[in-house]
Scaffold this motif. Structure first.
Motif: not given
Length: 460
Positions: A136-148, A362-365, A368-370
């Motif tokens: 849950s910490s990983f997928i809610t981290d917008g930067v880390d999840s977007s990088i992978f 967008i979907i990944n957000s 987190n932000v969305l």
């Protein structure tokens, strides 16, 4: 009849290149996290037998239909249906929407798998075995999840950019054998764990008391999504196939590959999870991301010194499975743009890459932000919505329209004649009955069930 051909078309080097590519497309995340859960839930061997029957009747019939349409027209979905008249092009448009919806969110999940494979080496197995906090910490981290996610996307884009023969074929020659070898190795290792043979017996032994309409619908839905049906992929891949290749043999072998990998996934996961949780019912309570990213890391963490190796190899295997499907989805998007707009392959690839990256971000957000956007109710995400629209709504509609189109408009003989160019088709009459009568009913069942479940009317 209208044509949309726009110059030299890519082609497979032979029928086995096509079979491997189509099998690679069929083998994906659904095999790894949904099939084992369904097998555990619906009586092990009873589910396996039902799934086998459905794959080699309904599944192979639709695979043959889509592949033959692609080979006959030499075009991807939009052009293939337009070939028979402009008024039918809308079926191809609907089919073509599916990969554009699926591939961005599929790459997000591919990013999750990439992160876990990396984490087993960088952080060790204990880091992931924390009841879900790591996930849950990983997928809610917008930067880390977007990088992978972008790392995973890059792997797919690079392979597709090298073309059908130079990229997709060569990649599948490495990825598919590696995937199968790793699956066999992990399955064998799993069976050496204390208590694992009880889990294997639960998985393999038919429990006829679990047979029900619910089981059939579950197996039907799994098979439908697993075989890459109704999303333009098989039409596209069929369009690259030479006329001398036997379609009946090819689609049967694709079904065998899909069934084999699904079986191995269950043999890896069900006994291992059985050891950790003590019963098949407990295994059946966990499906999807929770099984893959929360339960299994806890299982691996209890394996002592080999935990790091087993965890890494498992997630590398899942990475390969996800990557092969992402490649086929991306290639289909490129082909659709190339055929539909008349662009060069390079320009079509650039447009596809930009779209997938932007849509993925967008979907990944949505995690987190969305995250405040919950389109399917409390706790749902943008990814859930994209998955629902593509898998539960558009794909069954496309499959139904395709069956009606072939069965009642252009008539089965059109496809039968295409199949017979390269091989005898002894099951032509049975196939015609399947396409005209049986398949449409089964697809309607899938559609109604999916909608009923999403609305809370029906709960499996």
């Amino acid at each position: 009849m209208a044509s949309m051909k726009t110059g030299p078309r890519s082609s497979w080097s032979g029928k086995w290149a096509f079979i491997l590519a189509a099998a690679a497309s069929a083998v994906g995340l659904g095999n790894m996290w949904r099939f084992p859960y369904l097998a555990a839930k619906y009586g092990g061997g009873t589910f396996l037998i039902t799934y086998l029957v459905l794959v080699f009747t309904f599944g192979v019939s639709l695979l043959l239909l889509e592949t033959a349409i692609g080979r006959k027209t030499g075009l991807s979905a939009i052009g293939a249906f337009r070939h028979f008249g402009k008024k039918f092009m809308f079926i191809g448009v609907l089919a073509s929407v599916v990969p554009f919806i699926i591939v961005p969110y599929y790459c997000i999940i591919g990013g999750w798998v990439t992160k876990y494979a990396f984490a087993y080496i960088a952080a060790g197995p204990a880091a992931m075995a924390d009841g879900g906090t790591f996930f849950s910490s990983f997928i809610t981290d917008g930067v880390d999840s977007s990088i992978f996610m972008l790392i995973f996307m890059a792997a797919a884009f690079i392979i597709v950019a090298r073309g059908v023969k130079g990229g997709i074929e060569k990649a599948n020659l490495i990825l598919m054998p590696a995937l199968i070898v790793m699956a066999i190795a992990i399955a064998i290792f799993t069976l050496t764990l204390p208590g694992a043979l009880d889990g294997a017996a639960y998985y393999l032994k038919p429990d006829l008391s679990k047979f029900s309409p619910e089981l059939v619908i579950g197996a039907l839905g799994q098979m439908f999504y697993s075989l890459s049906l109704a999303m333009g992929i098989m039409i596209t891949y069929g369009s690259y196939l030479e006329k001398k290749a036997s379609l009946t043999q090819s689609v049967t072998r694709i079904g065998c590959f899909d069934l084999g990998v699904s079986f191995l996934a269950g043999l890896m996961i069900v006994p291992a999870a059985f050891v950790a949780m003590g019963s098949g019912d407990a295994v059946a309570q966990n499906s999807g991301p929770s099984l893959m990213f929360i339960i299994l890391p806890e299982v691996f963490a209890d394996m002592g010194q080999v935990a790091t190796i087993v965890g890494f190899v498992f997630f590398l295997l899942v990475f390969f499975a996800a990557l092969t499907s992402a490649i086929s989805l991306t290639e289909t998007c490129v082909s659709i743009i190339q055929d539909g707009a008349g662009f060069s392959r390079r320009k079509s690839l650039v447009i596809t890459v930009v779209f997938i990256v932007v849509a993925g971000l967008i979907i990944n957000s949505g995690y987190n932000v969305l995250s405040f956007i919950q389109p399917l109710g409390e706790g749902s995400s943008l990814l859930d919505f994209a998955d629902f629209i593509s898998n539960s709504v558009i794909m069954p509609i496309v499959a139904l329209l395709t069956c009606v189109f072939v069965g009642w408009i252009i008539k089965p003989k059109t496809i039968i004649d295409e199949v017979r160019i390269s091989a005898p088709f002894k099951a032509a009459k049975a196939w015609s009955v399947m396409v005209k009568y049986v398949a449409p009913v089964l697809v309607v069942v899938i559609l109604v069930t999916a909608l009923a479940q999403s609305l809370g009317i029906m709960k499996f």
